[in-house]
Design a protein around this motif. Structure first.
Motif, short mmCIF file in Angstrom:
data_model
loop_
_atom_site.label_atom_id
_atom_site.label_comp_id
_atom_site.label_asym_id
_atom_site.label_seq_id
_atom_site.Cartn_x
_atom_site.Cartn_y
_atom_site.Cartn_z
N SER A 77 -33.58 43.40 -46.58
CA SER A 77 -34.57 43.54 -45.51
C SER A 77 -35.17 42.19 -45.15
O SER A 77 -35.35 41.86 -43.97
CB SER A 77 -35.68 44.51 -45.95
N LEU A 78 -35.47 41.39 -46.18
CA LEU A 78 -36.00 40.05 -45.95
C LEU A 78 -34.98 39.18 -45.22
O LEU A 78 -35.32 38.39 -44.33
CB LEU A 78 -36.39 39.40 -47.28
N THR A 79 -33.72 39.36 -45.60
CA THR A 79 -32.64 38.61 -44.93
C THR A 79 -32.59 38.96 -43.45
O THR A 79 -32.49 38.08 -42.59
CB THR A 79 -31.29 38.92 -45.58
N ASN A 80 -32.68 40.25 -43.16
CA ASN A 80 -32.63 40.71 -41.77
C ASN A 80 -33.81 40.17 -40.97
O ASN A 80 -33.65 39.71 -39.82
CB ASN A 80 -32.62 42.24 -41.75
N VAL A 81 -34.99 40.22 -41.58
CA VAL A 81 -36.19 39.71 -40.88
C VAL A 81 -36.07 38.21 -40.63
O VAL A 81 -36.43 37.70 -39.55
CB VAL A 81 -37.45 40.02 -41.71
N SER A 106 -35.91 36.07 -37.00
CA SER A 106 -36.96 35.12 -36.64
C SER A 106 -36.41 33.73 -36.30
O SER A 106 -37.18 32.83 -35.97
CB SER A 106 -37.96 35.00 -37.80
N ILE A 107 -35.09 33.57 -36.37
CA ILE A 107 -34.50 32.26 -36.06
C ILE A 107 -34.62 31.96 -34.57
O ILE A 107 -34.22 32.77 -33.73
CB ILE A 107 -33.02 32.22 -36.50
N ASN A 108 -35.17 30.80 -34.27
CA ASN A 108 -35.30 30.35 -32.88
C ASN A 108 -34.32 29.21 -32.65
O ASN A 108 -34.51 28.09 -33.14
CB ASN A 108 -36.74 29.90 -32.62
N LEU A 109 -33.26 29.49 -31.90
CA LEU A 109 -32.22 28.49 -31.67
C LEU A 109 -32.72 27.31 -30.84
O LEU A 109 -32.07 26.26 -30.81
CB LEU A 109 -31.02 29.13 -30.99
N HIS A 110 -33.86 27.48 -30.18
CA HIS A 110 -34.42 26.39 -29.38
C HIS A 110 -35.20 25.38 -30.23
O HIS A 110 -35.68 24.37 -29.71
CB HIS A 110 -35.33 26.95 -28.28
N LYS A 148 -36.40 24.08 -37.39
CA LYS A 148 -36.84 25.30 -38.05
C LYS A 148 -35.68 26.27 -38.24
O LYS A 148 -35.61 27.00 -39.25
CB LYS A 148 -37.96 25.96 -37.25
N ALA A 149 -34.77 26.28 -37.26
CA ALA A 149 -33.61 27.17 -37.37
C ALA A 149 -32.77 26.80 -38.58
O ALA A 149 -32.25 27.68 -39.29
CB ALA A 149 -32.78 27.09 -36.09
N GLU A 150 -32.62 25.52 -38.83
CA GLU A 150 -31.84 25.06 -39.98
C GLU A 150 -32.49 25.51 -41.29
O GLU A 150 -31.81 25.93 -42.22
CB GLU A 150 -31.72 23.54 -39.95
N GLU A 210 -31.08 28.20 -44.14
CA GLU A 210 -31.04 27.90 -45.57
C GLU A 210 -31.70 29.02 -46.37
O GLU A 210 -31.21 29.41 -47.44
CB GLU A 210 -31.75 26.57 -45.84
N ASP A 211 -32.81 29.57 -45.82
CA ASP A 211 -33.48 30.70 -46.47
C ASP A 211 -32.56 31.91 -46.52
O ASP A 211 -32.52 32.63 -47.53
CB ASP A 211 -34.77 31.06 -45.72
#
Length: 253
Positions: free
Chosen positions: A70-74, A78-82, A86-88, A92-93
């Motif tokens: 579930s944490l993986t899915n969340v 939440s990844i922002n490709l812009h 932060k996306a990187e 990693e998370d």
């Protein structure tokens, strides 16, 4: 010896032989019947242990691996490709969460198949089981190990005891409404003691044979090991279950 005395001796010998034969046959039949009943009891108990294992497996999948996924899915959502930086970090998370999920699955598989008990022994298996329960965040868990040294490990017996411990803990989780769970392991005079105590609602022990806790079956399984099981409980004062089994600590055993 007269003919009459000889006849009596022959008849007596034949009767004695027939009686002995009947006694032997009856003894064999009785032994076979008891042996069959014993094997049937073992089969029934093995099926119950397997069912308990499946329930534990479902619970662990839901509580531990389910939470990780579930944490993986969340995190993925939440990844922002812009925002590449932060996306990187988010990616990693995600990798770490997936890695943890795989590790948990492998560990769960080892426990389900008894590999952890057979490989690392009963103490390590108990520690692992309690660690999993503690990670749920619902229980205050403690393990008191008073066993300073066990020269030998009895693989089959360890696995049997581990399954009994799982069932005792499952009873506390499902029925006791407890917040604290304590497991104490002790060893003295070639006897191993496992004590499971909770601070739950307790129950009337005189009614345990009519309840759905499976305690009677647990007692039968402990008896197969040549041990005994004692239960102390009262309403609103928790429950203490104690299992004592022979456990030789001889290097040559």
């Amino acid at each position: 010896m007269s003919e009459k005395e000889l006849l009596i001796a022959i008849v007596s010998t034949i009767l004695l032989f027939l009686i002995s034969t009947v006694v032997i046959v009856l003894s064999v039949v009785r032994y076979m019947k008891k042996n069959y009943q014993h094997r049937q009891e073992l089969l029934t108990m093995e099926m119950q242990v397997q069912e308990q294992t499946r329930r534990n497996l479902a619970s662990d999948l839901h509580d531990n691996i389910g939470q990780l996924l579930s944490l993986t899915n969340v995190t993925i959502g939440s990844i922002n490709l812009h925002d590449p930086q932060k996306a990187e970090q988010k990616l990693e998370d995600v990798k770490q969460l997936v890695s943890r999920s795989i590790k948990e699955l492998r560990q769960l598989s080892k426990i389900v198949h008894g590999e952890l008990v057979l490989r690392d022994g009963l103490i390590a298996a108990i520690q692992q089981e309690l660690a999993w329960l503690e990670r749920s965040g619902y229980y205050q868990v403690s393990f008191i190990n008073n066993v300073t040294e066990l020269v030998t490990q009895h693989a089959d017996k360890d696995l049997f005891l581990y399954r009994l411990l799982q069932e005792a803990m499952n009873n506390a989780i499902k029925h006791a409404n407890a917040s604290k769970l304590e497991v104490v392991l002790g060893y003295t005079e070639d006897r191993l003691t496992i004590q499971v105590t909770d601070d739950g609602i307790g129950f009337d022990t005189t009614l345990m044979h009519t309840g759905g806790l499976g305690l009677t079956n647990m007692q039968k399984r402990v008896a197969i090991l040549g041990g005994s099981m004692n239960i102390m409980s009262s309403k609103e004062k928790g429950t203490c279950l104690t299992i004592i089994v022979p456990y030789s600590n001889d290097k040559n055993s």
